[in-house]
Design an enzyme around this catalytic site. Structure first.
Site, PDB file in Angstrom:
ATOM      1  N   LYS A  55       0.825  -1.207   0.000  1.00 52.50           N
ATOM      2  CA  LYS A  55       0.000   0.000   0.000  1.00 52.50           C
ATOM      3  C   LYS A  55       0.862   1.261   0.000  1.00 52.50           C
ATOM      4  O   LYS A  55       0.565   2.236  -0.700  1.00 52.50           O
ATOM      5  CB  LYS A  55      -0.942  -0.020   1.204  1.00 52.50           C
ATOM      6  CG  LYS A  55      -1.986  -1.127   1.142  1.00 52.50           C
ATOM      7  CD  LYS A  55      -2.716  -1.316   2.459  1.00 52.50           C
ATOM      8  CE  LYS A  55      -3.678  -2.487   2.401  1.00 52.50           C
ATOM      9  NZ  LYS A  55      -4.331  -2.756   3.699  1.00 52.50           N
ATOM     10  N   GLN A 101      -5.326  -1.604   9.687  1.00 58.75           N
ATOM     11  CA  GLN A 101      -4.847  -2.861   9.127  1.00 58.75           C
ATOM     12  C   GLN A 101      -5.290  -4.014  10.020  1.00 58.75           C
ATOM     13  O   GLN A 101      -4.927  -4.080  11.194  1.00 58.75           O
ATOM     14  CB  GLN A 101      -3.316  -2.848   9.018  1.00 58.75           C
ATOM     15  CG  GLN A 101      -2.731  -4.091   8.385  1.00 58.75           C
ATOM     16  CD  GLN A 101      -3.157  -4.249   6.930  1.00 58.75           C
ATOM     17  OE1 GLN A 101      -3.145  -3.291   6.168  1.00 58.75           O
ATOM     18  NE2 GLN A 101      -3.560  -5.454   6.561  1.00 58.75           N
ATOM     19  N   ASP A 126     -11.274   2.488   3.475  1.00 65.51           N
ATOM     20  CA  ASP A 126     -11.498   1.040   3.365  1.00 65.51           C
ATOM     21  C   ASP A 126     -12.981   0.713   3.284  1.00 65.51           C
ATOM     22  O   ASP A 126     -13.356  -0.417   2.969  1.00 65.51           O
ATOM     23  CB  ASP A 126     -10.886   0.309   4.562  1.00 65.51           C
ATOM     24  CG  ASP A 126      -9.557  -0.350   4.224  1.00 65.51           C
ATOM     25  OD1 ASP A 126      -9.283  -0.526   3.026  1.00 65.51           O
ATOM     26  OD2 ASP A 126      -8.803  -0.682   5.151  1.00 65.51           O
TER      27      ASP A 126
END
Length: 942
Positions: A55, A101, A126
């Site tokens: 990422k 995460q 997200d």
């Protein structure tokens, strides 16, 4: 026929190129801006590290300002720490996307649902928060963030050219990350969607009907080729590892679909790896850039997104308290967020006021300052000029009407005038304004606020108690007894405290062990030997009490006859108040408190608060008072209320800290408007020569407030008596009287211009003023050198009535400001006093009485001669005689005495007799003040 392979690498590369162009355009439109991404990781899993590195690599490629936030290196992090980190990122305007995460790996329990939902929905790139999921479920696709994997899948499907509308789509899996949002996404793109899972009967039959198949089951090669409808589009989201002895690692990666079989039946299919995986990262970048675009659309660069309050103007104008209560203030935490403060920088004191932590300055230290404006006035009269009202009206005009970032910085009023007599000459000038230009809530503003004045009272009186206690103990004990008590044995060990070490250094004693001092050193250490006649420190209270102007203390038999005459001052006259206003932080305040000189020894050596051993305790008492107080105006613009020093004894300005924080918050196009107490010859002169000297700030504009009726008094108008109607000279047109009085306006304009700062005159309009009178004042003000002069009706109309003033101030701020101090501090004390007297007051010369000359010599000898000068004189005249209005000339200014506020950082010459403790009138204001026990409403305050 073999299916065409949908390469996620190829499509994601196209996406990244498009994003690069978008970011480049943002930077072109706003130099220095770039999308910001933060990744929050808990633990140190290898797979998480791999995903994060992918990422970050992608973020770097599209020029996103990524920040990897490892909450702690160890996995002992607690949920509270994670949530605090998320809140900080939520509030940071430089970060537009936040990823949590998963999984969160810690030995402490962490609720994943709570953590993911703590992310602000507008930064949830997200798409995992319940709010974004809910918006997706109900079809609000343009007002949410779509999870990256489903969004990537949709991008791949669109690359095939297949029309989704009307197609049969089957999704295998119902996870929150892939299956469930994929179902919603296909549904709102008009497909007929079936979601299959572990309980689905005849799974193969369901799959066989799919024109579009998306699989996210997490089972290797679960979907067989024979299940696939001929010509279907197959999107495989699976990542599975299966044994393979031909690989060096002993395993290979496969998807959830039997790829080689399915490829023979599908029209398009994604490979694993290289299919959906690269698209997930690409969509994360797309969501981040999209979030940055939304941020720029909703927040003009540097411009607050602030909710303003509309005024319901009434005529006639109601009382101040009625207007204040008719307005419902915004919750103060909401205002704090609107102006760019973080939640951990704000300490709430109820719903309408808060303290701002000094850590805000550190965070904003690299931000450019806004424009700095000081409001002052002509020489005050009993008729009032309205500086506070003009200050508030101007900020309401700049903020609510010109839509600029703007802060008012004002002083906190003393309780003395609140319960004594309004308009008393000892009022600190930090009034809330009036009419439709006020700081609200008025009751909170004028009473305890957050307790700063009470903290100053406690700190001041601790010093006073320490002085008398030290003299008593020195007078009643031997050197040895004093030493044993000042440096006691604790658990068989005798040690100096840090503050005692400082005293030893001051005495030139380079020792740290108490048992090593000689008898001579012990005597020097324990004996301050204060000369009672030199004590300048008084006790204080924030109440008018004339009977405390002169008192005798020590009359109890326990004090063994050690009496002395002293007095009380009102709290706002305390040097600690002046220290609070001039400090630029906790460390600086600690030094200033330590340096406060309270007396001299019999040998003429200055005795400080640090010598008394009390300065550390003072800092503790003041640790909360040093934080500025946040409030708001009637129209919802922010106000800092902080400090309230006298304007005729001290420097009469609000705190440097409040100004500095406000200037950072408003940004380079914004304004900070502060007020200097009394007339330009008093508060403004001290603002420039003292406050600006210590702050390092340079003002852009001076706003000089005047009224027609006050100028008439300076022109020779009759005396005004409280409680009696105004005489006709003040209520009827009288141009001759007015023109004579404008001499004072001219002189004060000249005083402001002497510092090299452009001047705008604000004529505060009253209903009895005529057009001819107002035009005369404006014309004469411009002839005197003012850049502009405008009429203002902010008392009756709020910010709307000060729009012309706001425009004039804005124009003036764009002209050159050649700011300069009036004098060099290195000049002798007498020369500095003479410069102020002649250039600002218009005196012919000064006359030093013997005591003043003696003090000038003493302070020069003690090393205080290079401090700036803070003249203590009447505010009612440019001269020392309060009866002399207009512009007196030819007078000699008598200097009765000179005193030192070394901690605050100035010397104050006394011109005439200055009372520092007001008295109560025959009928004090407290007769009218009461509390409704049912509603808890304060009545009779104003």
């Amino acid at each position: 026929m073999s299916a065409e392979v949908l390469s996620g690498k190829t499509v994601s590369a196209l996406v990244r190129e498009r994003l690069k162009k978008d970011v480049a355009q943002m930077k072109l439109d706003l130099p220095g801006f770039r999308p910001g991404l933060a990744i929050l990781q808990v633990g140190d899993r290898d797979d998480s590290n791999l995903y994060i590195s992918m990422k970050l690599k992608a973020a770097a490629e599209v020029m996103v300002n990524q920040n990897r936030l490892n909450v702690f290196v160890l996995i002992t992090v607690c949920q509270l720490s994670v949530l605090r980190n998320i809140i900080q990122v939520n509030e940071n305007p430089e970060i537009h996307g936040l990823i949590v995460q998963l999984p969160l790996e810690s030995i402490n329990p962490i609720n994943t649902e709570r953590v993911t939902n703590a992310v602000a929905p507008e930064k949830d790139v997200d798409g995992l928060t319940s709010i974004n999921a809910g918006k997706l479920a109900r079809g609000d696709l343009g007002d949410c963030f779509i999870p990256c994997t489903p969004k990537g899948c949709m991008e791949l499907i669109k690359q095939t050219g297949t029309s989704i509308a009307g197609k049969n789509a089957v999704v295998i899996g119902r996870s929150k990350i892939v299956g469930a949002p994929m179902h919603d996404l296909l549904l709102w793109n008009h497909a007929t969607v079936t979601t299959c899972h572990s309980k689905t009967a005849d799974l193969a039959g369901q799959v066989l009907r799919a024109d579009i198949l998306v699989v996210g089951a997490g089972k290797p090669e679960m979907v067989k080729g024979c299940w696939i409808k001929q010509g279907a589009v197959v999107i495989d989201c699976g990542i599975n590892h299966v044994p393979d002895s031909t690989k060096a690692s002993g395993k290979r990666v496969v998807g959830d679909v039997a790829y080689s079989e399915a490829k023979e039946r599908a029209s398009f299919i994604t490979p694993v790896p290289g299919g959906v995986g690269p698209m997930t990262v690409a969509m994360l970048m797309e969501n981040t850039v999209e979030s940055a675009k939304r941020f720029l659309e909703n927040n003009k660069p540097g411009r607050w997104h602030i909710q303003l309050t509309s005024l319901n103007l009434l005529n006639p104008v109601p009382s101040d308290i009625e207007i204040s209560r008719a307005c419902i203030p915004k919750p103060i935490d909401k205002l704090a967020r609107e102006i760019g403060l973080f939640s951990d920088e704000v300490e709430l004191y109820g719903k309408t006021k808060a303290k701002i932590l000094l850590s805000t300055m550190k965070r904003l230290q690299d931000q450019p300052d806004g424009k700095y404006v000081v409001v002052t006035g002509i020489t005050p009269t009993p008729l009032g000029e309205g500086k506070s009202t003009t200050t508030v009206g101007l900020v309401q005009a700049l903020g609510a009407h010109l839509k600029l970032n703007v802060f008012a910085c004002v002083r906190q009023p003393s309780q003395g005038p609140t319960f004594g007599i309004k308009g008393n000459f000892l009022c600190t000038g930090g009034a809330a304004g009036g009419g439709y230009s006020q700081v609200i809530p008025m009751e909170e503003f004028n009473l305890h606020l957050t307790g700063d004045i009470h903290a100053i009272t406690a700190a001041n009186n601790l010093v006073a108690a320490a002085i008398d206690a030290r003299m008593f103990h020195e007078n009643t004990q031997s050197d040895k007894a004093l030493y044993n008590r000042l440096v006691p044995v604790n658990n068989t060990v005798r040690t100096f405290s840090p503050i005692q070490i400082n005293r030893l250094k001051k005495l030139g004693i380079d020792k740290v062990h108490p048992d090593t001092l000689t008898e001579e050193e012990i005597a020097a250490f324990v004996r301050l030997d204060i000369d009672p006649d030199t004590i300048t420190w008084q006790r204080v209270m924030d109440t008018n009490d004339r009977f405390l102007r002169k008192i005798t203390i020590g009359q109890s038999p326990t004090e063994k006859g050690f009496t002395r005459s002293t007095q009380f001052d009102i709290t706002v006259a305390s040097e600690i108040m002046a220290v609070l206003a001039l400090t630029d932080g906790l460390e600086d305040m600690q030094k200033r408190l330590a340096n406060m000189v309270v007396a001299s020894s019999r040998k003429g050596v200055p005795v400080t608060a640090e010598d008394l051993g009390v300065s550390g305790a003072l800092t503790v008492l003041m640790k909360d008072a040093v934080k500025p107080n946040l409030m708001q105006t009637l129209e919802g613009t922010p106000v800092f209320v902080h400090a309230g020093p006298f304007a005729n004894i001290a420097h009469g300005n609000s705190s440097i800290l409040a100004d500095k924080i406000a200037l950072k918050l408003v940004g380079p196009e914004g304004f900070v408007v502060t007020e200097a107490g009394f007339g330009a010859d008093i508060g403004m002169e001290k603002f420039f020569n003292i406050k600006c000297r210590y702050s390092g700030l340079r003002p852009h504009v001076v706003v000089l407030v005047a009224t027609v009726r006050a100028l008439k008094m300076h022109g020779g108008g009759p005396v005004v008596t409280a409680g009696l109607p105004l005489q006709k000279e003040y209520t009827e047109e009288n141009l001759d009287l007015l023109e004579k009085g404008c001499s004072n306006l001219r002189k004060q304009v000249e005083n402001a211009m002497a510092f090299g700062v452009p001047v705008v005159v604000a004529v505060n309009v009253f209903k009895t003023d005529t057009d001819a009178e107002l035009e005369l004042v404006c014309r004469l003000a411009k002839e005197a050198g003012a850049l502009d002069a405008v009429r203002c009706s902010h008392w009756a109309e709020g910010g709307k009535g000060a729009v012309a003033l706001a425009h004039a101030v804005q124009r003036a701020s764009e002209t050159p400001s050649n700011f300069k101090f009036l004098y060099d501090v290195e000049l002798p004390i007498i020369d500095k006093i003479r410069i102020i007297a002649q250039k600002i007051y218009g005196a012919a010369d000064i006359e030093l009485l013997p005591e003043a000359q003696q003090k000038a010599d003493l302070y020069t000898k003690q090393g205080f001669g290079n401090l700036p000068i803070c003249m203590a004189k009447t505010h009612l005249s440019l001269s020392h005689n309060p009866e002399c209005k207009g512009v007196p000339t030819g007078f000699v200014l008598p200097i009765r005495d000179i005193r030192a506020s070394v901690g605050a950082g100035f010397l104050y010459p006394l011109v005439g007799t200055m009372s520092t403790m007001p008295g109560l009138p025959t009928r004090p204001c407290f007769y009218d003040i009461d509390l409704d026990p049912t509603t808890e409403q304060v009545n009779g305050l104003f």
